[in-house]
Design an enzyme around this catalytic site. Structure first.
Site, PDB file in Angstrom:
ATOM      1  N   LYS A   4       4.039   9.697   8.127  1.00 18.81           N
ATOM      2  CA  LYS A   4       3.701   9.343   9.505  1.00 18.81           C
ATOM      3  C   LYS A   4       4.642   9.979  10.540  1.00 18.81           C
ATOM      4  O   LYS A   4       4.492  11.143  10.830  1.00 18.81           O
ATOM      5  CB  LYS A   4       3.645   7.819   9.639  1.00 18.81           C
ATOM      6  CG  LYS A   4       2.598   7.228   8.657  1.00 18.81           C
ATOM      7  CD  LYS A   4       1.947   6.004   9.178  1.00 18.81           C
ATOM      8  CE  LYS A   4       1.119   5.284   8.125  1.00 18.81           C
ATOM      9  NZ  LYS A   4      -0.259   5.765   8.030  1.00 18.81           N
ATOM     10  N   ASP A  29       9.364   2.644   0.140  1.00 20.06           N
ATOM     11  CA  ASP A  29       8.325   3.390   0.847  1.00 20.06           C
ATOM     12  C   ASP A  29       8.531   3.106   2.336  1.00 20.06           C
ATOM     13  O   ASP A  29       8.198   2.029   2.826  1.00 20.06           O
ATOM     14  CB  ASP A  29       6.946   2.923   0.374  1.00 20.06           C
ATOM     15  CG  ASP A  29       5.810   3.631   1.109  1.00 20.06           C
ATOM     16  OD1 ASP A  29       6.066   4.252   2.148  1.00 20.06           O
ATOM     17  OD2 ASP A  29       4.668   3.532   0.630  1.00 20.06           O
ATOM     18  N   TYR A  77       0.857  -1.190   0.000  1.00 13.71           N
ATOM     19  CA  TYR A  77       0.000   0.000   0.000  1.00 13.71           C
ATOM     20  C   TYR A  77       0.887   1.231   0.000  1.00 13.71           C
ATOM     21  O   TYR A  77       1.815   1.331   0.804  1.00 13.71           O
ATOM     22  CB  TYR A  77      -0.897   0.008   1.252  1.00 13.71           C
ATOM     23  CG  TYR A  77      -1.716   1.277   1.391  1.00 13.71           C
ATOM     24  CD1 TYR A  77      -2.704   1.574   0.457  1.00 13.71           C
ATOM     25  CD2 TYR A  77      -1.502   2.163   2.441  1.00 13.71           C
ATOM     26  CE1 TYR A  77      -3.458   2.737   0.574  1.00 13.71           C
ATOM     27  CE2 TYR A  77      -2.258   3.325   2.564  1.00 13.71           C
ATOM     28  CZ  TYR A  77      -3.230   3.605   1.621  1.00 13.71           C
ATOM     29  OH  TYR A  77      -3.978   4.755   1.734  1.00 13.71           O
TER      30      TYR A  77
HETATM   31  C1  LIG Z   1       3.446   2.339   3.450  1.00  8.53           C
HETATM   32  C2  LIG Z   1       2.528   3.511   3.278  1.00  8.53           C
HETATM   33  N1  LIG Z   1       2.768   4.376   2.289  1.00  8.53           N
HETATM   34  C3  LIG Z   1       2.005   5.464   2.113  1.00  8.53           C
HETATM   35  C4  LIG Z   1       0.947   5.723   2.941  1.00  8.53           C
HETATM   36  C5  LIG Z   1       0.104   6.940   2.729  1.00  8.53           C
HETATM   37  O1  LIG Z   1       0.334   7.883   3.711  1.00  8.53           O
HETATM   38  P1  LIG Z   1      -0.791   8.990   4.063  1.00  8.53           P
HETATM   39  O2  LIG Z   1      -1.909   8.263   4.737  1.00  8.53           O
HETATM   40  O3  LIG Z   1      -0.069   9.955   4.946  1.00  8.53           O
HETATM   41  O4  LIG Z   1      -1.196   9.600   2.789  1.00  8.53           O
HETATM   42  C6  LIG Z   1       0.662   4.854   4.003  1.00  8.53           C
HETATM   43  C7  LIG Z   1      -0.462   5.109   4.927  1.00  8.53           C
HETATM   44  O5  LIG Z   1      -0.832   4.318   5.754  1.00  8.53           O
HETATM   45  C8  LIG Z   1       1.462   3.713   4.167  1.00  8.53           C
HETATM   46  O6  LIG Z   1       1.217   2.818   5.134  1.00  8.53           O
END
Ligand SMILES: Cc1ncc(COP(=O)(O)O)c(C=O)c1O
Length: 444
Positions: free
Chosen positions: A282, A255, A152
């Site tokens: 985060k 990521d 994700y």
């Molecule tokens: C691995 C990962 N990348 C990107 C995101 C997206 O971040 P945001 O919710 O701040 O847009 C998340 C959100 O949970 C995530 O877990």
């Protein structure tokens, strides 16, 4: 299993949350504004948090193992973080122009993460990964992106393929997964531009990358699948990705929105792999909205102002928001090597205790994770990919989740969680004892 026993108790203890959810249904589409934070029959409305506790509007006190889904690494309302936010607030909220906290956090992150030579800030993790896609395409001149099944990366479209499909039936062959759109309405052109890699299957992924190497701008992955189950990558899988991407001039993008908290330099330090780009989110905003992306200087040069405008535009009204930057700096100043060590030891204790408990009660379970991040999967099958998570009985998992809420313990609905520095061995032991009572209630 005693179906709905926990749900009845949950509903009896949360009447105000239920009433607020019914009201919200009249104004907010879906009755909420964050799909992942909804659960059946309705989520609790949270009134406040302090340290490792959160209280809902009905006054129920719970130990928080969600921490705004891995964001609040020092728990709620940490006095040092609050103090710097208040100090920054007294100077104003946001400005059209750079501020000093942005520079300080940029320096701090570049120093912690050697692969990040240049960085830029966003307001979310979604924007961070979205801008990595754009930068990778601009730098390589190629269009396709490879990503892992179960990964994700936020809510933009470019990576919204094979995220977390709800059934094994749609996934296709393990070695050559189908491209499954995450949402209705995803254009075919977007789906076609995503190559889906099997997670932790080194040879099958190598084969797919080799086949598509001429079209691929980047390979994206979470070095540990986060919301897909807190499933660490095999070191040899990551090593293969690094070597194949280097060979073909494809950018390797980590990521680290969730995984950054496993070590001072994130999961890339843990695994000793240097990606070309990294997306952050985060924890970097200390509890306020922030994201960032960065990497090799030559790649990030797509944002350089040379004789004219930069080749790639990256604007954003709240990019590098001064309050979030200040909170992020304070958060990292307290996230010392000793703090990481303590968090990781607590994570080990939790994983061991929960696994031992499930073994003792003969509840099939696999406890996964890395450092302060963990996942509890009620299945006999070893969990190495998102496909393995789909072998978990979702009704049982949901009853356990509600049961833990009834016991004063807050986990993410799919039984994932994270620790904060506000948590001690006592809270970890409380989680294990609560889980014991819930499992006994549900299975005996
Ligand atoms: C691995 C990962 N990348 C990107 C995101 C997206 O971040 P945001 O919710 O701040 O847009 C998340 C959100 O949970 C995530 O877990």
């Amino acid at each position: 299993m005693r179906t709905f026993q926990e749900q009845r108790h949950y509903e009896a203890a949360t009447p105000k949350s239920r009433a607020l959810h019914q009201q919200a249904d009249q104004y907010l589409a879906g009755g909420e504004t964050r799909t992942s934070a909804f659960w059946s029959p309705y989520p609790v409305t949270i009134a406040r948090g302090q340290g490792c506790h959160v209280w809902d509007v009905d006054g129920n006190d719970r130990i928080d193992f969600v921490n705004n889904f891995t964001t609040l690494v020092h728990g709620h309302n940490h006095p040092t973080v609050l103090k710097v936010i208040q100090e920054q607030l007294s100077q104003g909220t946001s400005f059209f122009g750079p501020s000093e906290p942005q520079l300080k956090l940029a320096k701090l992150l570049c120093e912690r993460v050697p692969s990040v030579e240049r960085i830029r800030f966003t307001s979310s993790g979604t924007e961070a990964t979205m801008n990595c896609v754009r930068a990778a395409r601009a730098f390589t001149g190629r269009t396709k992106i490879a990503k892992c099944e179960g990964g994700y990366h936020g809510t933009h479209e470019a990576l919204a393929v094979s995220v977390q499909p709800s059934s094994l039936a749609v996934l296709g062959r393990a070695e050559r997964p189908n491209q499954v759109p995450a949402d209705v309405g995803l254009p075919q052109s977007v789906i076609e531009n995503v190559v889906v890699l099997p997670y932790n299957n080194t040879e099958a992924a190598r084969q797919l990358l080799t086949e598509h190497h001429k079209e691929l701008a980047a390979v994206f992955l979470e070095p540990m699948l986060g919301s897909g189950g807190m499933i660490p990558a095999d070191p040899e899988y990551l090593a293969m990705l690094r070597s194949v991407t280097s060979k073909y001039g494809i950018l390797l993008v980590f990521d680290e929105v969730i995984t950054f908290q496993v070590a001072t330099g994130g999961a890339q330090e843990w695994y000793n792999i240097k990606p070309d780009m990294t997306a952050f989110g985060k924890i970097i905003g200390g509890g306020l909205a922030a994201g960032a992306f960065g990497g090799r200087k030559d790649v990030m040069a797509v944002y350089e102002h040379q004789q004219g405008p930069a080749p790639l535009n990256h604007a954003g009204t709240f990019n590098g928001h001064p309050l979030a930057m200040a909170a992020g700096i304070a958060t990292f100043q307290m996230l010392t090597p000793a703090a990481h060590e303590r968090l990781n030891a607590l994570g080990d204790r939790l994983r061991q205790q929960v696994q031992q408990l499930c073994n003792e009660l003969e509840t099939p379970a696999q406890v996964t994770g890395l450092g302060p991040l963990f996942g509890i999967h009620f299945t006999r099958q070893p969990v190495r990919s998102y496909r393995d998570v789909l072998t978990v009985g979702t009704q049982f998992r949901h009853e356990v989740f509600l049961g833990l809420l009834n016991e004063g313990v807050f986990l993410y609905p799919t039984m994932l969680g994270s620790l904060s520095t506000a948590i001690t061995e006592k809270e970890v032991d409380t989680l294990t004892a609560a889980l014991r009572r819930v499992l006994v209630r549900l299975t005996r």
